[in-house]
Design an enzyme around this catalytic site. Structure first.
Site, PDB file in Angstrom:
ATOM      1  N   HIS A 194     -15.410  -8.553  -2.522  1.00 12.59           N
ATOM      2  CA  HIS A 194     -15.754  -7.883  -3.785  1.00 12.59           C
ATOM      3  C   HIS A 194     -16.144  -8.925  -4.818  1.00 12.59           C
ATOM      4  CE1 HIS A 194     -11.966  -9.097  -5.671  1.00 12.59           C
ATOM      5  NE2 HIS A 194     -11.312  -8.629  -4.627  1.00 12.59           N
ATOM      6  N   ASP A 223      -2.167  -2.781  -1.524  1.00 16.98           N
ATOM      7  CA  ASP A 223      -2.435  -3.094  -2.919  1.00 16.98           C
ATOM      8  C   ASP A 223      -3.928  -3.354  -3.077  1.00 16.98           C
ATOM      9  OD1 ASP A 223       0.275  -2.954  -3.669  1.00 16.98           O
ATOM     10  OD2 ASP A 223       0.596  -4.986  -2.903  1.00 16.98           O
ATOM     11  N   LEU A 224      -4.630  -2.453  -3.729  1.00 20.33           N
ATOM     12  CA  LEU A 224      -6.087  -2.474  -3.802  1.00 20.33           C
ATOM     13  C   LEU A 224      -6.603  -3.805  -4.347  1.00 20.33           C
ATOM     14  CD1 LEU A 224      -8.755  -0.947  -3.460  1.00 20.33           C
ATOM     15  CD2 LEU A 224      -8.451  -0.076  -5.809  1.00 20.33           C
ATOM     16  N   ASP A 225      -7.457  -4.474  -3.554  1.00 18.86           N
ATOM     17  CA  ASP A 225      -8.125  -5.722  -3.949  1.00 18.86           C
ATOM     18  C   ASP A 225      -7.153  -6.832  -4.321  1.00 18.86           C
ATOM     19  OD1 ASP A 225     -10.695  -4.711  -3.531  1.00 18.86           O
ATOM     20  OD2 ASP A 225     -10.809  -3.874  -5.551  1.00 18.86           O
ATOM     21  N   GLU A 226      -5.922  -6.768  -3.811  1.00 16.49           N
ATOM     22  CA  GLU A 226      -4.929  -7.788  -4.135  1.00 16.49           C
ATOM     23  C   GLU A 226      -4.333  -8.437  -2.890  1.00 16.49           C
ATOM     24  OE1 GLU A 226      -1.984  -6.451  -6.869  1.00 16.49           O
ATOM     25  OE2 GLU A 226      -3.432  -5.656  -8.313  1.00 16.49           O
TER      26      GLU A 226
END
Length: 285
Positions: free
Chosen positions: A193, A227-230
């Site tokens: 991303h 954990d979204l985008d983590e």
């Protein structure tokens, strides 16, 4: 791929004296040769990490190597894996409408820059079906709605098992995987991303970054977790923005950076150079 190497041995354990010597002696006793060795001791966690590329005799298998190495592994309580570099990992690529990362991955695979076999391309749109067909790669259209999400994820998981997929690459796949699916595929999914997060979330991040006068655009490749985008970061990069650059220039730079960073992360994973250390990664270059 490491030239001359047949296997890669990955080791993680509590740091203590004698580990490197014991590992080297075990490898030599099996008439194998160390081609490359990297190690790192984390003073914060007290953990030791090691990657060893090994050239072996023709009759050596991962099973025979593992059996001979077992005594060392037990003595030092090692968390370890042995990987055969002669066997390419099987990868599924997932994409939505933006195809810059997909096209880059396919090119690098066709030119042997990425040592993997692409088993299929999966998308919630049909934009890239003809591209997949041109490459002779099976294409699967799985449209996602709130009502169909769980059913489609069940189909996806079935395909992963049927195709014996080792790695899933989210090449700008714009659907969020459920927590349940993330846990089932833990350590096997890489995402890319833009690096404007968390400052510019949601739609049109490049437009909002342009309005704020950002001076660089970048990308982050990481393992997917609930954990979204983590998830643990594998690699990142940036490119510099000029004051005269338009929004379209920013988007073009961002797409180039995303393609480059994702390919780098995938290559590191394929060559077994990434090890998890809690929420962080150890990346042996």
């Amino acid at each position: 791929m490491q030239m001359g190497a047949d296997f890669v041995l990955l080791i993680a354990c509590e740091d203590r004296k004698g580990i490197v010597a014991a590992v080297a002696n075990s490898i030599a006793s099996q008439d194998c040769n160390i081609v490359e060795s990297s190690q790192y001791g984390d003073t914060n966690s007290g953990r030791f990490f090691m990657r060893v590329a090994i050239a072996c005799a023709d009759n050596t298998t991962t099973e025979s190597f593992s059996a001979a190495f077992m005594s060392v592994a037990a003595a030092f309580q090692l968390d370890w894996q042995i990987h055969d570099l002669r066997k390419k990992l099987r990868a599924m690529i997932m994409v939505s409408q933006g195809g810059h990362c997909l096209n880059d991955l396919l090119y690098r695979t066709s030119t042997a820059r990425l040592p993997m076999d692409v088993t299929s391309i999966v998308s919630n749109h049909v934009n890239w079906q003809r591209r997949a067909e041109h490459e002779g790669i099976p294409f699967h259209h799985l449209p996602i709605t709130p009502e169909t999400k769980l059913d489609q994820e069940a189909k996806l998981l079935a395909m992963v098992e049927e195709q014996k997929v080792d790695l899933i690459i989210l090449a700008r796949y714009m659907q969020v995987l459920s927590d349940q699916l993330c846990r089932k595929l833990d350590g096997r999914v890489i995402n890319i991303h833009h690096s404007f997060l968390p400052g510019f979330k949601g739609a049109k991040p490049y437009h909002r970054a342009y309005e704020r006068g950002v001076k660089m655009v970048g990308a982050t490749a990481h393992y997917v977790t609930p954990d979204l985008d983590e998830g643990p970061i594998i690699t990142q990069d940036v490119s510099i923005v000029d004051h005269a650059d338009t929004v379209e220039d920013l988007i073009a730079q961002g797409q180039d950076t995303e393609s480059r960073v994702l390919a780098r992360a995938v290559k590191l994973h394929l060559e077994h150079r990434v090890m998890l250390n809690g929420n962080r990664t150890i990346v042996f270059k």
